[in-house]
Write a protein that holds these residues in place. Sequence first.
Motif, PDB file in Angstrom:
ATOM      1  N   THR A   5       8.525   1.891  39.948  1.00 32.15           N
ATOM      2  CA  THR A   5       9.674   2.799  39.738  1.00 32.15           C
ATOM      3  C   THR A   5       9.776   3.258  38.499  1.00 32.15           C
ATOM      4  O   THR A   5       9.324   3.035  36.763  1.00 32.15           O
ATOM      5  CB  THR A   5      11.336   1.706  39.459  1.00 32.15           C
ATOM      6  OG1 THR A   5      10.955   0.367  38.251  1.00 32.15           O
ATOM      7  CG2 THR A   5      11.247   0.485  40.674  1.00 32.15           C
ATOM      8  N   TRP A   6      10.725   4.389  38.301  1.00 28.66           N
ATOM      9  CA  TRP A   6      10.493   5.211  37.025  1.00 28.66           C
ATOM     10  C   TRP A   6      10.887   3.929  36.157  1.00 28.66           C
ATOM     11  O   TRP A   6      10.482   4.495  34.644  1.00 28.66           O
ATOM     12  CB  TRP A   6      11.278   6.948  37.276  1.00 28.66           C
ATOM     13  CG  TRP A   6      12.910   6.224  36.965  1.00 28.66           C
ATOM     14  CD1 TRP A   6      12.959   6.242  38.538  1.00 28.66           C
ATOM     15  CD2 TRP A   6      14.046   6.291  36.104  1.00 28.66           C
ATOM     16  NE1 TRP A   6      14.755   5.361  38.245  1.00 28.66           N
ATOM     17  CE2 TRP A   6      15.377   6.169  36.945  1.00 28.66           C
ATOM     18  CE3 TRP A   6      14.018   6.342  34.535  1.00 28.66           C
ATOM     19  CZ2 TRP A   6      16.393   5.809  36.272  1.00 28.66           C
ATOM     20  CZ3 TRP A   6      15.099   6.055  33.616  1.00 28.66           C
ATOM     21  CH2 TRP A   6      16.589   6.121  34.479  1.00 28.66           C
ATOM     22  N   GLU A   7      11.912   3.123  35.604  1.00 29.41           N
ATOM     23  CA  GLU A   7      11.832   2.198  34.558  1.00 29.41           C
ATOM     24  C   GLU A   7      11.086   2.114  34.356  1.00 29.41           C
ATOM     25  O   GLU A   7      11.210   1.476  32.838  1.00 29.41           O
ATOM     26  CB  GLU A   7      13.153   1.696  35.152  1.00 29.41           C
ATOM     27  CG  GLU A   7      14.667   2.402  35.482  1.00 29.41           C
ATOM     28  CD  GLU A   7      14.637   2.263  36.629  1.00 29.41           C
ATOM     29  OE1 GLU A   7      13.863   2.639  37.680  1.00 29.41           O
ATOM     30  OE2 GLU A   7      15.686   2.698  37.413  1.00 29.41           O
ATOM     31  N   SER A   8       9.742   0.839  35.493  1.00 33.39           N
ATOM     32  CA  SER A   8       8.900   0.620  34.611  1.00 33.39           C
ATOM     33  C   SER A   8       7.939   1.430  34.282  1.00 33.39           C
ATOM     34  O   SER A   8       7.106   1.122  33.257  1.00 33.39           O
ATOM     35  CB  SER A   8       8.549  -0.244  36.308  1.00 33.39           C
ATOM     36  OG  SER A   8       7.735   0.226  36.403  1.00 33.39           O
ATOM     37  N   LEU A   9       7.888   2.699  34.102  1.00 36.42           N
ATOM     38  CA  LEU A   9       7.376   4.097  33.529  1.00 36.42           C
ATOM     39  C   LEU A   9       7.232   4.211  32.536  1.00 36.42           C
ATOM     40  O   LEU A   9       6.273   4.991  32.228  1.00 36.42           O
ATOM     41  CB  LEU A   9       6.455   4.855  35.477  1.00 36.42           C
ATOM     42  CG  LEU A   9       6.127   3.999  35.921  1.00 36.42           C
ATOM     43  CD1 LEU A   9       5.971   5.722  37.211  1.00 36.42           C
ATOM     44  CD2 LEU A   9       5.231   3.737  35.981  1.00 36.42           C
ATOM     45  N   LEU A  10       8.323   3.911  32.159  1.00 36.37           N
ATOM     46  CA  LEU A  10       9.255   5.271  31.341  1.00 36.37           C
ATOM     47  C   LEU A  10       8.490   5.465  30.009  1.00 36.37           C
ATOM     48  O   LEU A  10       8.544   6.172  29.125  1.00 36.37           O
ATOM     49  CB  LEU A  10      10.605   4.888  31.067  1.00 36.37           C
ATOM     50  CG  LEU A  10      11.496   5.821  29.715  1.00 36.37           C
ATOM     51  CD1 LEU A  10      11.479   6.994  30.591  1.00 36.37           C
ATOM     52  CD2 LEU A  10      13.017   5.255  30.228  1.00 36.37           C
ATOM     53  N   ARG A  11       8.291   3.909  29.381  1.00 35.06           N
ATOM     54  CA  ARG A  11       7.341   4.021  28.139  1.00 35.06           C
ATOM     55  C   ARG A  11       6.019   4.841  28.276  1.00 35.06           C
ATOM     56  O   ARG A  11       5.610   4.887  27.413  1.00 35.06           O
ATOM     57  CB  ARG A  11       7.118   2.005  27.976  1.00 35.06           C
ATOM     58  CG  ARG A  11       6.598   2.272  26.493  1.00 35.06           C
ATOM     59  CD  ARG A  11       6.861   0.185  26.727  1.00 35.06           C
ATOM     60  NE  ARG A  11       5.744   0.210  26.890  1.00 35.06           N
ATOM     61  CZ  ARG A  11       4.305  -0.021  26.513  1.00 35.06           C
ATOM     62  NH1 ARG A  11       4.227   0.688  25.278  1.00 35.06           N
ATOM     63  NH2 ARG A  11       3.021  -0.952  27.023  1.00 35.06           N
ATOM     64  N   LEU A  12       5.412   4.299  29.413  1.00 30.13           N
ATOM     65  CA  LEU A  12       4.299   5.035  30.125  1.00 30.13           C
ATOM     66  C   LEU A  12       4.209   6.919  29.577  1.00 30.13           C
ATOM     67  O   LEU A  12       3.884   7.513  29.264  1.00 30.13           O
ATOM     68  CB  LEU A  12       3.460   4.849  30.768  1.00 30.13           C
ATOM     69  CG  LEU A  12       3.110   3.101  30.878  1.00 30.13           C
ATOM     70  CD1 LEU A  12       2.434   2.838  31.489  1.00 30.13           C
ATOM     71  CD2 LEU A  12       1.617   2.854  29.136  1.00 30.13           C
ATOM     72  N   LEU A  13       5.709   6.684  30.200  1.00 35.92           N
ATOM     73  CA  LEU A  13       5.643   8.097  30.451  1.00 35.92           C
ATOM     74  C   LEU A  13       6.108   8.568  29.339  1.00 35.92           C
ATOM     75  O   LEU A  13       5.885  10.151  28.537  1.00 35.92           O
ATOM     76  CB  LEU A  13       7.212   8.738  31.591  1.00 35.92           C
ATOM     77  CG  LEU A  13       7.209   7.953  32.797  1.00 35.92           C
ATOM     78  CD1 LEU A  13       7.734   7.987  33.783  1.00 35.92           C
ATOM     79  CD2 LEU A  13       5.807   9.090  33.842  1.00 35.92           C
ATOM     80  N   ALA A  20       0.273   7.937  33.875  1.00 40.31           N
ATOM     81  CA  ALA A  20       1.729   6.994  34.694  1.00 40.31           C
ATOM     82  C   ALA A  20       2.479   8.571  35.759  1.00 40.31           C
ATOM     83  O   ALA A  20       3.670   8.674  36.121  1.00 40.31           O
ATOM     84  CB  ALA A  20       3.057   7.145  33.394  1.00 40.31           C
ATOM     85  N   TRP A  21       2.313   9.690  34.814  1.00 37.31           N
ATOM     86  CA  TRP A  21       3.296  11.011  34.891  1.00 37.31           C
ATOM     87  C   TRP A  21       2.815  10.999  36.941  1.00 37.31           C
ATOM     88  O   TRP A  21       3.632  11.527  36.979  1.00 37.31           O
ATOM     89  CB  TRP A  21       3.033  12.340  34.112  1.00 37.31           C
ATOM     90  CG  TRP A  21       4.153  12.065  33.390  1.00 37.31           C
ATOM     91  CD1 TRP A  21       3.049  11.484  32.266  1.00 37.31           C
ATOM     92  CD2 TRP A  21       5.538  12.738  33.563  1.00 37.31           C
ATOM     93  NE1 TRP A  21       4.703  11.787  31.688  1.00 37.31           N
ATOM     94  CE2 TRP A  21       5.594  11.925  32.492  1.00 37.31           C
ATOM     95  CE3 TRP A  21       6.397  13.040  34.335  1.00 37.31           C
ATOM     96  CZ2 TRP A  21       7.736  12.780  31.460  1.00 37.31           C
ATOM     97  CZ3 TRP A  21       7.181  13.484  34.208  1.00 37.31           C
ATOM     98  CH2 TRP A  21       7.735  13.373  33.219  1.00 37.31           C
ATOM     99  N   ASN A  22       1.107  11.052  36.943  1.00 42.60           N
ATOM    100  CA  ASN A  22       0.756  10.940  38.355  1.00 42.60           C
ATOM    101  C   ASN A  22       1.929   9.879  39.390  1.00 42.60           C
ATOM    102  O   ASN A  22       2.080  10.527  40.751  1.00 42.60           O
ATOM    103  CB  ASN A  22      -0.180  11.254  38.544  1.00 42.60           C
ATOM    104  CG  ASN A  22      -1.007  12.309  38.500  1.00 42.60           C
ATOM    105  OD1 ASN A  22      -0.312  13.498  38.147  1.00 42.60           O
ATOM    106  ND2 ASN A  22      -2.096  12.952  38.632  1.00 42.60           N
TER     107      ASN A  22
END
Lengths: 226, 202
Positions: A5-13, A20-22
């Motif tokens: 989910t975008w929440e779980s990826l936010l730190r990497l984004l 992570a953007w992909n």
Amino acid sequence: MADETWESLLRLLRARDAIAWNQLIEGEYVQIHSYLLGHARRRNSYQGAPIGDPEVQEVTTMLTNDAFVEAMSDIEAFDPSKASLPTWIKWKGRAKMKGLLDPVIRFRKLQRVDLPPPRRADARDHLQGTPPSSRSAESEALSMISTTNLREQVMKVLAAMPADRAALLLRVWDARLDGNPFPIRSVAARAGVSAVAFDSRYRRAARDFSTRWQAAYGDDRGIGPW
Amino acid sequence: MVMSNFDDVELRLFELFDAALEESPCPPPHVEELDDSNTDSGVSPEIVSMWRRRLQAQMTAGFEFGSLLQLRREAMGYSVASVCAQAQWQPDRLIDLEANRLDINDIQASSVAMLLRALGITQVGPIDAPVRTYIQKLPFVRQIDQVPICGHADHSVSVVNLPAPPSSDAERIDHEATARVADRYLNDLREALSALDDVATG
């Protein structure tokens, strides 16, 4: 996105990790593209559909890609307490329509009605996607500051309003921005509400905004009582 | 205070919204409520996927597969040792992969899948483009020079009409073969990731 989910990826984004953007694109692209395509189609449609659907799709793809790329470079400005990341990206794409899609629609419309060919300056503006401007850099800067102030004021008033009223007002404005000649009827139909009932709620929301605006900033904009 | 007509006020209100919000880079408060997306746009899913893959390729352009994995590991704050322990990899092999020195043909897809999973990557899409570029480096996807046979039987062939050798490595890449190898490898990778997913979910 099943797992990511975008929440779980936010730190990497925020670390601008390309994978992570992909991952975000993998999960959200279809929805964001479809949202922007819907708006682009309506905008084109209400102008008499001067451009064909394949071109609308092409411009929407550009808008979507630009929105993702811009989101990546501006990610520090994203505040998850105000909106979700997909909404933030959609809004970025939406904000670009005026500069990217509208000039193409205007240009095609001119071509279609067989008006004399556009002046050289107009053609250049079409390519650059900016309206003709003869203002100096100083006045451009002043205008940018005043737009930013205005934006903050409007956002403050909207934030203070009850969520449903602000959303209703924004929804009608949004439909009107697409060029919809009957925004209330159309939004009411989409919400499954009768147009009369919707209109009454809408007027209450507009009155609420107007009262709050006047209390905070006076009546210089003419958003007075009626 | 002068009383106005609602239509006039409405017009000015929307002019205010246009000026303040139309090109705003951030959504206004409560805009989440506006979000009535319908994902069925009527455009073929294959075409939308193609657009999505192009954007993904643009996002990773200029990076090699190994370098991307290294950046990912560092962004997650993992050491080589911790990732290797989780993915059952030899540290020197991971270092070689991150330095883009490891031939992907020498690593089984299931092994790469374990590494990807340790780095929080559960789908092939996000790494599709860099894997394809990495596979282009493999020697067997390059074209074998088509040199005509010179001998007594063929009198039409002389040194003069031999084809000129390719001027650069880029020209020698057999794109069809590369695509076939990449498709096969990515498919194996997809299956391996899915198998790991099944194991994880029981």
